[in-house]
Design a protein around this motif. Structure first.
Motif, short mmCIF file in Angstrom:
data_model
loop_
_atom_site.label_atom_id
_atom_site.label_comp_id
_atom_site.label_asym_id
_atom_site.label_seq_id
_atom_site.Cartn_x
_atom_site.Cartn_y
_atom_site.Cartn_z
N ASP A 93 -36.22 -44.25 30.45
CA ASP A 93 -34.95 -44.97 30.58
C ASP A 93 -34.97 -46.29 29.81
O ASP A 93 -33.97 -46.69 29.23
CB ASP A 93 -34.62 -45.22 32.05
N ALA A 94 -36.14 -46.94 29.77
CA ALA A 94 -36.26 -48.24 29.10
C ALA A 94 -36.35 -48.12 27.58
O ALA A 94 -35.82 -48.97 26.86
CB ALA A 94 -37.48 -49.00 29.63
N LEU B 232 -25.34 -34.02 24.20
CA LEU B 232 -25.45 -32.76 23.46
C LEU B 232 -25.90 -31.58 24.30
O LEU B 232 -25.68 -30.44 23.92
CB LEU B 232 -26.40 -32.93 22.29
N ALA B 233 -26.60 -31.83 25.40
CA ALA B 233 -27.13 -30.73 26.21
C ALA B 233 -26.85 -30.98 27.68
O ALA B 233 -26.87 -32.12 28.14
CB ALA B 233 -28.64 -30.61 26.00
N GLU B 234 -26.56 -29.91 28.39
CA GLU B 234 -26.43 -30.00 29.84
C GLU B 234 -27.83 -29.88 30.40
O GLU B 234 -28.53 -28.90 30.15
CB GLU B 234 -25.55 -28.86 30.34
N PRO C 4 -29.33 -39.84 28.37
CA PRO C 4 -29.85 -39.73 29.73
C PRO C 4 -30.56 -38.40 29.94
O PRO C 4 -30.07 -37.35 29.49
CB PRO C 4 -28.60 -39.84 30.60
N ASN C 5 -31.71 -38.45 30.57
CA ASN C 5 -32.47 -37.24 30.92
C ASN C 5 -32.74 -36.32 29.73
O ASN C 5 -32.78 -35.10 29.89
CB ASN C 5 -31.75 -36.48 32.03
#
Length: 140
Positions: free
Chosen positions: A58-59, A37-39, A67-68
């Motif tokens: 991440d887990a 949804l977001a850069e 991600p991120n």
């Protein structure tokens, strides 16, 4: 009077979040369930606490929040978003969300369940990671 001001502020922020919600583009980006949804611009380096937090994120968090902290369409919102800036959702909000879950109030994703297996220290490191991502993207 204070209650009316607080309610107006919450409603205003909700409308702001809705207005800022990413819209699908002509190419269809963001229209698939699970699409980012977001850069998110990554910081050049992460502090040691944020590096630890990235592993925890991440887990435990990326499966829903992407991600991120980029979010996933139809799954969970981006955490790298002005709604989650420290002055609106302080670090304790992340602690409470992980420990108790959150009723849906800014987004159309439904309620967030509590996250099993995270200590307050784990969430503090994850929050450090999210805050560094936010700063790298102009959210202070």
């Amino acid at each position: 009077m204070r209650a009316k001001i607080a309610i107006a502020a919450v409603l205003g922020l909700g409308l702001l979040g809705y207005a800022m919600w990413p819209k699908p583009t002509a190419s269809g980006t963001g229209s698939m369930k699970g699409g980012v949804l977001a850069e998110v611009q990554l910081p050049e380096t992460l502090t040691q606490n944020a590096q630890i937090g990235k592993r925890g994120y991440d887990a435990k968090c990326a499966v829903c929040h992407g991600p991120n902290g980029a979010g996933q369409d139809g799954v969970a919102p981006p955490l790298v978003h002005i709604i989650y800036e420290p002055s609106h959702h302080g670090d304790e909000a992340f602690q409470r969300a992980a420990a108790m879950g959150v009723r849906a109030h800014h987004w159309r994703f439904g309620n967030m369940p509590a996250v099993e297996g995270l200590t307050r220290a784990d969430v503090a490191m994850i929050t450090a990671y999210v805050r560094e991502l936010q700063r790298a993207n102009g959210i202070n």
